[in-house]
Design a protein around this motif. Structure first.
Motif, PDB file in Angstrom:
ATOM      1  N   UNK A 208       0.873  -1.171   0.000  1.00  0.00           N
ATOM      2  CA  UNK A 208       0.000   0.000   0.000  1.00  0.00           C
ATOM      3  C   UNK A 208       0.907   1.216   0.000  1.00  0.00           C
ATOM      4  N   UNK A 209       0.814   2.000  -1.064  1.00  0.00           N
ATOM      5  CA  UNK A 209       1.698   3.150  -1.238  1.00  0.00           C
ATOM      6  C   UNK A 209       0.870   4.429  -1.298  1.00  0.00           C
ATOM      7  N   UNK A 210       1.106   5.363  -0.390  1.00  0.00           N
ATOM      8  CA  UNK A 210       0.392   6.637  -0.481  1.00  0.00           C
ATOM      9  C   UNK A 210       0.862   7.423  -1.704  1.00  0.00           C
ATOM     10  N   UNK A 211      -0.083   7.893  -2.494  1.00  0.00           N
ATOM     11  CA  UNK A 211       0.229   8.725  -3.655  1.00  0.00           C
ATOM     12  C   UNK A 211       0.098  10.190  -3.246  1.00  0.00           C
ATOM     13  N   UNK A 212      -0.974  10.492  -2.537  1.00  0.00           N
ATOM     14  CA  UNK A 212      -1.198  11.811  -1.933  1.00  0.00           C
ATOM     15  C   UNK A 212      -1.767  11.569  -0.539  1.00  0.00           C
ATOM     16  N   UNK A 213      -2.138  12.615   0.146  1.00  0.00           N
ATOM     17  CA  UNK A 213      -2.740  12.444   1.469  1.00  0.00           C
ATOM     18  C   UNK A 213      -4.059  11.688   1.404  1.00  0.00           C
ATOM     19  N   UNK A 214      -4.761  11.804   0.285  1.00  0.00           N
ATOM     20  CA  UNK A 214      -6.075  11.168   0.168  1.00  0.00           C
ATOM     21  C   UNK A 214      -6.106   9.961  -0.758  1.00  0.00           C
ATOM     22  N   UNK A 215      -5.037   9.724  -1.508  1.00  0.00           N
ATOM     23  CA  UNK A 215      -5.030   8.654  -2.515  1.00  0.00           C
ATOM     24  C   UNK A 215      -3.953   7.619  -2.212  1.00  0.00           C
TER      25      UNK A 215
END
Length: 129
Positions: free
Chosen positions: A29-36
């Motif tokens: 699980x990799x955060x792309x942005x704070x919400x994505x």
């Protein structure tokens, strides 16, 4: 063939112990942005590895509002896996997507999935970053 002629487990020789390395599977699980978040899945997703898929998707959903699941590197995709993905999609139909599913994943998802679920954009999943 009668029931008496069926081989039993003891007739088959020594039992082969389960070893996770024999079943190729990885999830991140990799955060792309704070919400994505991007959930990358690799290998075989079957009834043995499906609980790990569920845990990864739940982790992403707990911390992010927009979820993309990259299935481009999946070799096998079972109905158990499809059930997990479709349940997650049902929870968030406007913010849950599949990125470039492999042929194996696409074959199963096409049986059940809404076309809005799948981003089949023909780009490398790394381009999502």
């Amino acid at each position: 063939m009668t029931l008496d002629s069926l081989r039993t487990r003891t007739d088959l020789g020594p039992a082969v112990a389960f070893h996770p390395a024999k079943w190729s599977f990885a999830i991140s699980v990799e955060p792309v942005t704070e919400t994505h978040a991007l959930v990358r899945v690799r290998g075989d997703v079957d009834m043995v590895t499906a609980p790990r898929l569920l845990a990864g998707i739940n982790e992403a959903i707990a911390d992010h509002t927009d979820i993309t699941v990259d299935l481009s590197d999946v070799n096998f995709f079972s109905c158990a896996a499809a059930e997990i993905v479709l349940a997650a999609y049902a929870r968030r139909p406007d913010s849950f997507r599949i990125l470039a599913p492999s042929r194996a994943a696409r074959r199963v998802l096409d049986l059940f999935a809404d076309d809005r679920l799948i981003y089949d954009i023909g780009v490398d999943a790394a381009a999502v970053h």
